[in-house]
Design an enzyme around this catalytic site. Sequence first.
Site, PDB file in Angstrom:
ATOM      1  N   ASP A 497       6.552  20.696  31.740  1.00  0.00           N
ATOM      2  CA  ASP A 497       7.525  21.112  32.758  1.00  0.00           C
ATOM      3  C   ASP A 497       6.833  20.997  34.117  1.00  0.00           C
ATOM      4  OD1 ASP A 497       9.147  22.505  34.522  1.00  0.00           O
ATOM      5  OD2 ASP A 497       9.690  24.060  33.051  1.00  0.00           O
ATOM      6  N   HIS A 498       7.279  20.057  34.895  1.00  0.00           N
ATOM      7  CA  HIS A 498       6.578  19.775  36.154  1.00  0.00           C
ATOM      8  C   HIS A 498       6.715  20.919  37.163  1.00  0.00           C
ATOM      9  CE1 HIS A 498       4.246  17.497  38.792  1.00  0.00           C
ATOM     10  NE2 HIS A 498       4.903  16.355  38.813  1.00  0.00           N
TER      11      HIS A 498
END
Length: 525
Positions: A497-498
Site C-alpha cells: 500500500d503506497h
Amino acid sequence: MSKLKEILVPDVGEATDVEVIEILVAVGDRVGTDESLVVLESEKASMEIPSPTDGEVERIQVQEGDKVEEGDLILELSVQASPNNQAQSSGGVAGGSKESAGHQLETVRVPDVGEAKDVTVIEILVGAGSPVEADDSLIVLESDKASMEIPSPCAGIVTSILLSVDDQVEEGDDILTIETESVPRLTDSVRSKSQSVQSKSQSVRSKGQVVEKRPAADTSVIAPQGSKVHAGPAVRKQAREYGVDLMAIVGSGTKGRILKEDVKAHVKQQLDRTRSGEDGAGIPKVPQVDFAKFGAIEILPLSRIRRASAKNLHRSWLNVPHVTQFDEADITELEEYRKQQNLELSEKGVKLTPLSFLIKSVVSTLKEYPQFNASLHPDGEQMILKKYIHIGIAVETEEGLVVPVIRDADCKGLEQLAIESAELARQARDKKLPLDAMQGCCFTISSLGGIGGTAFTPIVNAPEVAILGVSRATVKPIFDGENFQPRTMLPLSLSYDHRAIDGAEAARFTSHLSKMLSDVRHMLL
Ligand code: COA
C-alpha cells in the site's frame, strides 16, 4: 350573502409580454386565501397569482398562452362579502427624494411585499458608484414563499447602499440612494407603486381601477437574463438550494414549465450518473452482455467463499494504491539444506517446503521493517504498528481462496511452521477451518511456487499493508563476476500500500528478505 370578486392582473412593473403560462384552478373549484390561481411569466420573471380570499371560481377569463397586462381580468370568485379591501403592488419603490445642485437624490425603498414574513436580502446587485438604468435590478429579496428582484425606479448613479445581505426587511425600509441627473420620469407602474406605498390603506391603481389588496406577496422571481426558463418561485428556490441550474432541466409541466418533481428527478439523475461513473467521477459499470446471443452458455452459482473473497479483493483493489516490487532470492543453498532436512524429518512425517523458510525469513524481515507489520489508522493520519506477528497463508481450495493464519509465527521454528502450515492448508481444503483461524493476520504470503509462473502482482489484503507473492524457483545462470553459475532463483513479488510504504522501503524489504533466504544460517540465528 356572496358577491363576485374580480381577480385582476396585478402591477407587474414595466414587464411587457406577460403570458399566462398556467391556470391552476377550474370553474367550480373552491380556493382558499393564498392559494395560487394562475402563473404569469414575463421575459424576466414568473409570478404565481394567489387568491386574496376564500371563494369559489365562478368564471375564468384568461386562457393559457394569453398575453395580459396590469388590470386585465383573470377570473371571478364568488366570495362572502368582506370589508378587507386594499391595494397591492410589487417592485422597487421610489421613496422620498431630495434635490441638490440640479441633481435629485432618490431613496429606493422596499416595496409592498404583502404579508410575507421574514423577507431577507439575499443578494445586492449594485454597489455605491454603480450607474443604473430604470428597471435594472438592484437587490434580490426572498421570503419563505418567493424571491423577488427589486428594479430601479429611475436611471442614475447609486450613491449609497443602506442595507446588507441577510438583513431582514419590510415594506418601506431604505434600500439605497440613487442620484439622478434630473427629476426621474416615473413610469406608470412605478408611480402606481409609490402611490400604493404612500397611500397604503387606500385602494389605488394606476389605471384608476379599484382592486382588492391581495393578502400575500407578489411572487415574482427573475430568471437568468435572456433565459426562457419557466418555473415558479418555489421551484426556483428549491433549485437554488440543490445548486441546480434550471436551464439544464426540461420541464414536464404545461408549456415546458419546470415542476418540483422535475428538479428532484434531475438531481436523482445526476446522482445516478455519478454513481455509475458516466460523468467520469465514479467507477464505470461493466456493460451487461447477453452472452447466449453468441453461443451456448452455462450459469453456475459462485461459492460462498468465492463471493466473500471477491468482495474483499474488490474492496482492497479500489481502496489501496498498489505498487509491486519484484526481486529474486538465490535459494540454492536453502534448497540443499531443505532436502537434507527432509531426509531426517520424513521419519516424523514432516515435510519442509520452501514455504516454511519463506515464513521464517518474512518474520525476520518484518522485525527489521515494522512498518510492514502495520495498518493505516482509519483516520488516515496514524499508523498502527503490531507487536505480534501473525502470518496469513493464501490457500487454494475447490471453493476458492482462503487465508488461514499462523499465530505468533515469530515464536515458531521451521519444523513447527511446516507442520502448522500443512495442517491449516488441509483444514482449509477440508472446509474445517474454524473462523478464528482466519483472523488477526498481519502479513500474507501467497505462494504459487508449487504451480508455476515467474512473477505476479498479488492484491494487498487490506487493512494489511503488504503481501508477498512467491513464484516458482528455477535454476538460472547467474554471473558471479567471473563465470556464470547455475543458481536456484526464487521470484518474489511484494505488493504494498503506497500510502503506508515508500518504494525505497519496499526495495529494502525484498533485499533483506532475499538475503535471509540466500543464506539459511541467517534464518537459524
Ligand atoms: N518454487 C519451486 N517449487 C516450489 C515452490 C517454489 N516457490 N514452492 C513450493 N514448491 C514445490 C514444493 O517444494 C513441492 O515440491 P515437492 O513435492 O517436490 O517437495 C511442491 O512445489 C508442492 O508444494 P505445495 O504442496 O504447494 O506446498 P507449499 O508449502 O509450497 O504451499 C500452499 C502450500 C498452501 C501455499 C499451496 O498448496 C497453495 O495452496 N498455493 C496456492 C496459493 C494461491 O492460490 N495463491 C494465489 C493467491 S492470489
